[in-house]
Design an enzyme around this catalytic site. Sequence first.
Site, short mmCIF file in Angstrom:
data_model
loop_
_atom_site.label_atom_id
_atom_site.label_comp_id
_atom_site.label_asym_id
_atom_site.label_seq_id
_atom_site.Cartn_x
_atom_site.Cartn_y
_atom_site.Cartn_z
CE LYS A 186 -69.84 101.01 9.47
NZ LYS A 186 -69.07 100.51 10.74
CG ASP B 268 -70.74 103.73 14.72
OD1 ASP B 268 -71.87 104.15 15.32
OD2 ASP B 268 -69.71 104.50 14.91
#
Length: 222
Positions: free
Chosen positions: A120, A138
């Site tokens: 991420k 997220d």
Amino acid sequence: MTRDEIFEFFRRLAEDDPAPQTELEYGNCYQLLVAVTLSAQATDVGVNKATAKLFACVKTPQDMLDLGEEGLREHIKTIGLFNSKAKNVMEMARLLVERFGGEVPSTREELVTLPGVGRKTANVVLNCWFGQETFAVDTHIFRVGNRTGLARGKTPDQVEAKLEKRVPAPFRLHAHHWLILHGRYVCKARTPECWRCKLADLCRYKPKTAAPRTAAAKVPVP
């Protein structure tokens, strides 16, 4: 969602905010990498408060090494998990200097070799600084993808894979920013604000959340 619905979904988001940006504050690629690393399990607002003074004196990995771990901890002590994050950021700085000549690498494969940098975080840096079409999933994007029916999956990786396949070409660069901001300010975790959502007719979430009653509406008419 159908292909046409997905196109319309992003068309409306783009119409509202043609060039969305991350809410993290930074001055260069290294500062972005540090800010994103610090943002795990923390708010962007909290990270920005901590990094305002930090980034005034730390602009490169070598600056971070010169500051030292104790100095870094003092700057970020208001952020959750600051002790472990400080260790990761210092080791990251050391590796950037030793392996990459003090420069932030531009590939996911290299970025994820750095301490504290997962997929991420790498995707955020690749998108925000290097202009690559990545999807940093997220909690907001995971929720919005599943709730709306845009990209359902049991894990962030599954949602990312769905987005890779389903987001149309004109919207791929900014897609993850639109989804994060939509999840942060409209499609909230506890109470999605469906009554003011411009995507409500495309969304698969049911039942839609009704607008809250105003104080005036709660007062009985004599």
